[in-house]
Motif scaffolding. Structure first.
Motif, PDB file in Angstrom:
ATOM      1  N   SER A 144     -22.190 -28.183 -13.097  1.00 32.03           N
ATOM      2  CA  SER A 144     -21.389 -28.224 -11.863  1.00 32.03           C
ATOM      3  C   SER A 144     -21.435 -26.910 -11.097  1.00 32.03           C
ATOM      4  O   SER A 144     -21.280 -26.894  -9.865  1.00 32.03           O
ATOM      5  CB  SER A 144     -19.940 -28.583 -12.197  1.00 32.03           C
ATOM      6  OG  SER A 144     -19.397 -27.648 -13.115  1.00 32.03           O
ATOM      7  N   ASP A 145     -21.634 -25.798 -11.790  1.00 34.97           N
ATOM      8  CA  ASP A 145     -21.649 -24.501 -11.116  1.00 34.97           C
ATOM      9  C   ASP A 145     -23.052 -23.941 -10.950  1.00 34.97           C
ATOM     10  O   ASP A 145     -23.238 -22.736 -10.735  1.00 34.97           O
ATOM     11  CB  ASP A 145     -20.791 -23.500 -11.880  1.00 34.97           C
ATOM     12  CG  ASP A 145     -21.249 -23.322 -13.330  1.00 34.97           C
ATOM     13  OD1 ASP A 145     -22.103 -24.110 -13.778  1.00 34.97           O
ATOM     14  OD2 ASP A 145     -20.750 -22.392 -13.998  1.00 34.97           O
ATOM     15  N   ALA A 146     -24.063 -24.779 -11.028  1.00 35.94           N
ATOM     16  CA  ALA A 146     -25.441 -24.307 -10.920  1.00 35.94           C
ATOM     17  C   ALA A 146     -25.702 -23.731  -9.536  1.00 35.94           C
ATOM     18  O   ALA A 146     -25.269 -24.273  -8.515  1.00 35.94           O
ATOM     19  CB  ALA A 146     -26.405 -25.452 -11.193  1.00 35.94           C
ATOM     20  N   ALA A 147     -26.404 -22.607  -9.480  1.00 30.65           N
ATOM     21  CA  ALA A 147     -26.697 -21.928  -8.215  1.00 30.65           C
ATOM     22  C   ALA A 147     -28.104 -21.357  -8.262  1.00 30.65           C
ATOM     23  O   ALA A 147     -28.717 -21.260  -9.326  1.00 30.65           O
ATOM     24  CB  ALA A 147     -25.679 -20.812  -7.964  1.00 30.65           C
ATOM     25  N   VAL A 148     -28.616 -20.996  -7.091  1.00 29.93           N
ATOM     26  CA  VAL A 148     -29.940 -20.375  -7.044  1.00 29.93           C
ATOM     27  C   VAL A 148     -29.845 -18.945  -7.549  1.00 29.93           C
ATOM     28  O   VAL A 148     -28.765 -18.344  -7.595  1.00 29.93           O
ATOM     29  CB  VAL A 148     -30.507 -20.398  -5.607  1.00 29.93           C
ATOM     30  CG1 VAL A 148     -30.674 -21.828  -5.130  1.00 29.93           C
ATOM     31  CG2 VAL A 148     -29.627 -19.595  -4.667  1.00 29.93           C
ATOM     32  N   PRO A 190     -34.819 -27.446  -3.272  1.00 34.30           N
ATOM     33  CA  PRO A 190     -34.355 -26.088  -2.965  1.00 34.30           C
ATOM     34  C   PRO A 190     -35.040 -25.541  -1.716  1.00 34.30           C
ATOM     35  O   PRO A 190     -36.148 -25.951  -1.357  1.00 34.30           O
ATOM     36  CB  PRO A 190     -34.750 -25.295  -4.217  1.00 34.30           C
ATOM     37  CG  PRO A 190     -34.925 -26.317  -5.297  1.00 34.30           C
ATOM     38  CD  PRO A 190     -35.436 -27.547  -4.599  1.00 34.30           C
ATOM     39  N   ASP A 191     -34.391 -24.593  -1.059  1.00 33.84           N
ATOM     40  CA  ASP A 191     -34.945 -24.029   0.173  1.00 33.84           C
ATOM     41  C   ASP A 191     -36.296 -23.363  -0.071  1.00 33.84           C
ATOM     42  O   ASP A 191     -37.178 -23.395   0.808  1.00 33.84           O
ATOM     43  CB  ASP A 191     -33.969 -23.008   0.765  1.00 33.84           C
ATOM     44  CG  ASP A 191     -32.715 -23.669   1.337  1.00 33.84           C
ATOM     45  OD1 ASP A 191     -32.763 -24.893   1.592  1.00 33.84           O
ATOM     46  OD2 ASP A 191     -31.689 -22.970   1.515  1.00 33.84           O
ATOM     47  N   HIS A 288     -30.964 -21.155 -13.300  1.00 41.07           N
ATOM     48  CA  HIS A 288     -30.729 -21.178 -11.852  1.00 41.07           C
ATOM     49  C   HIS A 288     -31.444 -22.369 -11.224  1.00 41.07           C
ATOM     50  O   HIS A 288     -32.565 -22.714 -11.638  1.00 41.07           O
ATOM     51  CB  HIS A 288     -31.239 -19.893 -11.199  1.00 41.07           C
ATOM     52  CG  HIS A 288     -30.515 -18.657 -11.626  1.00 41.07           C
ATOM     53  ND1 HIS A 288     -30.951 -17.856 -12.643  1.00 41.07           N
ATOM     54  CD2 HIS A 288     -29.355 -18.102 -11.169  1.00 41.07           C
ATOM     55  CE1 HIS A 288     -30.116 -16.839 -12.812  1.00 41.07           C
ATOM     56  NE2 HIS A 288     -29.134 -16.962 -11.927  1.00 41.07           N
ATOM     57  N   VAL A 289     -30.833 -22.967 -10.220  1.00 36.41           N
ATOM     58  CA  VAL A 289     -31.472 -24.051  -9.480  1.00 36.41           C
ATOM     59  C   VAL A 289     -32.735 -23.507  -8.807  1.00 36.41           C
ATOM     60  O   VAL A 289     -32.700 -22.474  -8.148  1.00 36.41           O
ATOM     61  CB  VAL A 289     -30.512 -24.626  -8.426  1.00 36.41           C
ATOM     62  CG1 VAL A 289     -31.254 -25.654  -7.547  1.00 36.41           C
ATOM     63  CG2 VAL A 289     -29.313 -25.276  -9.084  1.00 36.41           C
ATOM     64  N   GLN A 291     -35.386 -22.507 -10.472  1.00 37.47           N
ATOM     65  CA  GLN A 291     -36.181 -21.674 -11.381  1.00 37.47           C
ATOM     66  C   GLN A 291     -37.493 -22.389 -11.701  1.00 37.47           C
ATOM     67  O   GLN A 291     -37.589 -23.612 -11.612  1.00 37.47           O
ATOM     68  CB  GLN A 291     -35.399 -21.384 -12.651  1.00 37.47           C
ATOM     69  CG  GLN A 291     -35.126 -22.604 -13.512  1.00 37.47           C
ATOM     70  CD  GLN A 291     -34.195 -22.306 -14.692  1.00 37.47           C
ATOM     71  OE1 GLN A 291     -33.629 -21.229 -14.807  1.00 37.47           O
ATOM     72  NE2 GLN A 291     -34.024 -23.282 -15.570  1.00 37.47           N
ATOM     73  N   SER A 309     -37.046 -17.758 -10.029  1.00 39.00           N
ATOM     74  CA  SER A 309     -37.165 -18.346  -8.698  1.00 39.00           C
ATOM     75  C   SER A 309     -38.631 -18.387  -8.315  1.00 39.00           C
ATOM     76  O   SER A 309     -39.480 -17.729  -8.943  1.00 39.00           O
ATOM     77  CB  SER A 309     -36.377 -17.531  -7.663  1.00 39.00           C
ATOM     78  OG  SER A 309     -36.993 -16.254  -7.479  1.00 39.00           O
TER      79      SER A 309
END
Length: 440
Positions: A144-148, A190-191, A288-289, A291, A309
């Motif tokens: 739920s808290d996954a981030a780049v 992802p961007d 990280h999202v 990765q 990343s």
């Protein structure tokens, strides 16, 4: 003539008998012929070693004298048979008996539910067509808290493409929207991935070669590439016999979730050797999202962390030097840990996709043990696949395997194995003393 005529097989049956080691009573060939080729196993009185030892002696003598080798007649007869079936392989059992009147050829037709293997023509019976082991059905979602990662930089990715691929043509917004629509519900590209494909929809991204640093990849197109599905669980599955004990390795750092494969590992590049770099849309709790993971074609399950990343991979060209290689992880041992580092769905109450021993998904037993279970009515209702070759060095006899397989297929109302038996026509019988003397 066709493969269903006795006369077609008679030259091979007679060659099989003549080529047997001295003192052999019954010789047998079990294998396939067709498409201009043949392969199989020879048994002389049930022994696979006798003929090999006999042929070694004859081959040495033929090399010394310049005569034809011991398999010349056999191969000639098999070649003629193979040419009669140019479009398909025929599974066959050929018996050259002590009495030629007892010779027989059995043409075997396997239904879709029966799987052949490298050591036996009847490796397993799939009792639930299309079924996969539980661990191949497990799915993942991002924490739920996954981030780049802090290093994620779409602009840097675009600059690398512009510098290294100045003539590249980017994918269209519609192509990216279609690729995103194929992801599991609620997932997004992802961007950094969008920046990559907006700059180049395909092509070879070559970076300056430096020792121990990333050298680039061939961009995997958003559509039309087999690599988009090559590492999904169903594509990584071969047979129940080989893969029921295959589990993904666990990432000790908790960055990569432990599953066989996932559509949330989005391929972005390939090294040209069958390996894929993928953006991870569902990282582990410490990942990280976006990765980058390496999907190694020598690994039967799971993925290996590569960089935090895409920018880190392309610009900083960082890697994880401590990561184990394909020989150390993911080789499909039932003893491996398959714990997860993030939420896993679809595994049900069975931890890590392993079925309880009282309710097995698959069993691999010899035919005699299967017959005991069938006679006693103790074949588990939960069974999805039944293996028939637990001892690869001593696979079961084909008639025994057919008997058991057909009884297993009958439990689920599946089509049976069909056997067409050919024998010497009555007007060619060689009964009597002279037939027995000159039959060989």
């Amino acid at each position: 003539m066709s493969l269903t005529d006795w006369q077609t097989w008679e030259p091979f049956v007679d060659a099989l008998r003549r080529s047997a080691p001295p003192g052999t009573d019954v010789s047998e060939f079990v294998g396939t012929v067709g498409r201009g080729a043949w392969q199989g196993t020879y048994l002389d009185d049930g022994d696979a070693d006798l003929r090999r030892d006999h042929y070694r002696k004859l081959a040495r003598e033929a090399a010394r004298t310049g005569d034809r080798g011991p398999k010349a007649d056999l191969d000639g007869a098999l070649r003629a048979l193979a040419e009669l079936a140019p479009d398909a392989e025929q599974l066959v059992r050929v018996v050259a008996a002590g009495r030629p009147d007892d010779d027989a050829v059995e043409l075997v037709a396997l239904p879709p539910a029966v799987v052949s293997g490298p050591v036996t023509p009847i490796l397993e019976v799939v009792l639930e067509p299309g079924a996969l082991p539980a661990q191949y059905l497990a799915t993942i979602v991002p924490p739920s808290d996954a981030a780049v990662a802090p290093s994620a930089d779409p602009d840097a990715v675009a600059r690398v493409i512009a510098e290294r691929m100045p003539d590249a043509v980017g994918a269209t917004p519609d192509e990216m929207a279609a690729a995103e629509a194929n992801l599991p519900a609620g997932s997004h590209l992802p961007d950094e991935v969008r920046a990559l494909y907006a700059s180049a929809g395909s092509g070879n991204l070559k970076l300056t070669p430096e020792e121990d640093r990333f050298g680039g990849f061939e961009i995997v197109p958003l559509s039309g590439s087999f690599l988009r599905e090559a590492f999904l669980p169903a594509a990584r599955f071969s047979t129940w016999t080989a893969d029921v004990g295959t589990f993904a390795p666990e990432d000790p750092s908790g960055r990569v979730q432990s599953v066989v494969g996932s559509p949330l590992w989005f391929p972005v590049g390939t090294d040209g050797a069958g390996n894929v770099y993928a953006a991870d849309l569902a990282p582990g709790v410490n990942g990280h999202v976006g990765q980058i993971l390496l999907l190694d074609h020598e690994m039967r399950a799971g993925a290996v962390y590569r960089a935090e990343s895409l920018a880190a991979l392309l610009v900083g060209r960082t890697a994880s030097p401590a990561q184990p290689g394909p020989d150390e992880v993911g080789q499909g041992s039932g003893d491996q840990s398959s714990g997860t580092s993030g939420p896993v769905e679809g595994a049900g109450p069975v931890e890590a996709g392993r079925a309880p021993s009282s309710d097995p998904e698959a069993l691999n037993l010899d035919p005699a043990t299967w017959l005991e279970r069938l006679d006693a009515g103790t074949v588990p209702e939960t069974l999805k696949a039944a293996g028939l070759a637990p001892d690869r060095a001593h696979p079961p006899a084909l008639p025994d395997a057919i008997l058991v397989a057909n009884r297993l297929l009958g439990l689920r109302g599946l089509p049976p194995i069909e056997v067409t038996r050919l024998t010497r026509p009555a007007d060619q019988k060689r009964d009597g003393l002279l037939g027995r003397i000159f039959g060989r």
